[in-house]
Design a protein around this motif. Structure first.
Motif, PDB file in Angstrom:
ATOM      1  N   GLN A  56       0.826  -1.208   0.000  1.00 32.03           N
ATOM      2  CA  GLN A  56       0.000   0.000   0.000  1.00 32.03           C
ATOM      3  C   GLN A  56       0.861   1.260   0.000  1.00 32.03           C
ATOM      4  O   GLN A  56       0.489   2.299   0.562  1.00 32.03           O
ATOM      5  N   GLU A  57       2.008   1.159  -0.668  1.00 32.78           N
ATOM      6  CA  GLU A  57       2.910   2.298  -0.804  1.00 32.78           C
ATOM      7  C   GLU A  57       3.050   2.664  -2.278  1.00 32.78           C
ATOM      8  O   GLU A  57       2.804   1.844  -3.168  1.00 32.78           O
ATOM      9  N   MET A  58       3.463   3.921  -2.519  1.00 31.67           N
ATOM     10  CA  MET A  58       3.548   4.450  -3.866  1.00 31.67           C
ATOM     11  C   MET A  58       4.994   4.494  -4.354  1.00 31.67           C
ATOM     12  O   MET A  58       5.837   5.169  -3.764  1.00 31.67           O
ATOM     13  N   GLY A  59       5.256   3.739  -5.417  1.00 31.22           N
ATOM     14  CA  GLY A  59       6.509   3.892  -6.124  1.00 31.22           C
ATOM     15  C   GLY A  59       6.309   4.856  -7.276  1.00 31.22           C
ATOM     16  O   GLY A  59       5.335   5.616  -7.309  1.00 31.22           O
ATOM     17  N   ASP A  60       7.211   4.832  -8.255  1.00 31.35           N
ATOM     18  CA  ASP A  60       7.039   5.716  -9.388  1.00 31.35           C
ATOM     19  C   ASP A  60       7.658   5.128 -10.645  1.00 31.35           C
ATOM     20  O   ASP A  60       8.384   4.130 -10.597  1.00 31.35           O
ATOM     21  N   HIS A  61       7.338   5.731 -11.771  1.00 29.44           N
ATOM     22  CA  HIS A  61       7.955   5.350 -13.040  1.00 29.44           C
ATOM     23  C   HIS A  61       8.116   6.606 -13.879  1.00 29.44           C
ATOM     24  O   HIS A  61       7.355   7.580 -13.738  1.00 29.44           O
TER      25      HIS A  61
END
Length: 383
Positions: A227-232
């Motif tokens: 439930q965590e936000m990574g990125d691209h």
């Protein structure tokens, strides 16, 4: 490596302001409603080097796809939608694109809905039926859910877009993105969210009409387990030239994906899917592509044009121990009235759709892989 942030947040005011502006702007209105219905029916023959049974019976010929296109317009508001029906093994039926637009004037418009992501050479970075390697990692003819502003000037073009997510079919609390889709999106335990895109094109030349540009993409990757936000993020530099009956396309892409996966899950690869089937893709890579075509007009009964092409793509993976991927398609397109027939010889090395191990050809790959090829004939009636 593009710097990573921990969280992206979406404000509903962005979409509300865009919609109000669309509905209240005053421009010259269209007098009466317009509606156009079209579509296509396609069949496919293929013979693959890695399928012994298929080679023994001389290949296979069968149904490819049926589609319906709808375009409508009234008072500067317009619609564009395309629904495709594939065989069940390729995902069945799904919407390729579907958006509502508004013309502010002759050069500015807005699209809201499932619309093409403004990234790289468009509409296609290729000439053949198979597309180029960029398509298989979600960077050619991709479509997502959001809002896009387009400016098409005489010398300059630009597009700015915000995409809330890839097309969502399930709407569950922690439901994985469905693999039943036309263009490749991130699936599995990560979901694409809150993506921003910008694209700029400078047009020059008369005899040799040129389009030089660059594209930027940045968005979040929400992990269902943590439930965590990574990125691209991705960047592309691209150039297209048309001179008489010749056309050339050159493109460079650098892409980075930084998912916040659960402990013990590798971050060197992400899961992507289309046509009902997922596979792994290297998280970080460079991609190079070069495509060229020549049109030859003929008068052979209903046949009026032959288009000869060669499209090449190279995927350079950054993770240690990963083997690079290649793709090259040589062929020609025969145009005869409303019938368009592609004759392609598609060769691939560590390519999921061209032999080898489907699941991880675009990720870790296989150092002992060999080139495989597929001879393909696609016949389509477009109406």
């Amino acid at each position: 490596m593009i710097q990573k942030i921990t969280c992206l947040r979406f404000s509903s005011a962005f979409g509300l302001v865009s919609l109000v502006f669309l509905l209240t702007s005053a421009v010259k209105a269209q007098d009466s409603p317009e509606l156009k219905i079209g579509g296509a029916l396609r069949f496919n023959y293929n013979l693959s080097s890695w399928k012994e049974g298929q080679k023994n019976r001389g290949g296979d010929f069968g149904y490819d796809m049926f589609r319906i296109n709808a375009e409508a317009a009234y008072k500067e508001v317009f619609l564009n939608a395309e629904y495709r029906l594939y065989a069940e093994g390729f995902g069945g039926g799904f919407l390729k694109q579907g958006w509502v637009g508004y013309n502010f004037n002759e050069v500015d418009q807005i699209h809201i809905g499932l619309t093409q992501v403004p990234f790289g050479i468009q509409q296609y970075n290729s000439h053949n039926w198979f597309f180029n390697l960029s398509y298989y990692v979600g960077m050619e003819d991709d479509h997502d859910m959001g809002v896009k502003y387009l400016h098409t000037g005489e010398k300059f073009e630009y597009q700015l877009a915000f995409f809330k997510n890839a097309e969502e079919l399930r709407f569950g609390n922690n439901t994985e993105t469905s693999p039943n889709r036309y263009s490749y999106d991130i699936t599995g335990r990560n979901k694409e969210v809150n993506q921003f895109n910008g694209k700029f094109i400078y047009k020059f030349g008369e005899e040799a009409a040129s389009r030089l540009g660059f594209s930027l993409e940045y968005g979040g990757l929400y992990n269902l387990d943590t439930q965590e936000m990574g990125d691209h993020a991705a960047f592309a530099a691209h150039y297209e030239i048309t001179h008489g009956t010749w056309n050339g396309k050159a493109q460079f892409i650098v892409a980075s994906h930084n998912p916040e996966n659960a402990e013990g899950t590798s971050r060197d690869a992400i899961t992507m899917a289309a046509y009902g089937t997922p596979y792994k893709v290297a998280s970080d890579f460079n991609m190079y592509s070069l495509a060229i075509t020549k049109n030859v007009g003929v008068a052979w009964g209903p046949i009026t044009n032959l288009q000869f092409y060669n499209d090449f793509g190279f995927m350079q993976k950054k993770a240690s121990g990963f083997t690079d991927s290649y793709m090259n398609v040589t062929g020609f397109l025969v145009s005869a009235g409303n019938v368009y027939t592609y004759f392609d010889y598609a060769a691939g090395y560590n390519h999921s759709w061209l032999g080898g191990n489907f699941v991880d050809d675009f990720s870790v790959g296989n150092l002992d892989a060999k080139w495989e090829a597929r001879f393909n004939i696609n016949i389509g009636y477009y109406f």
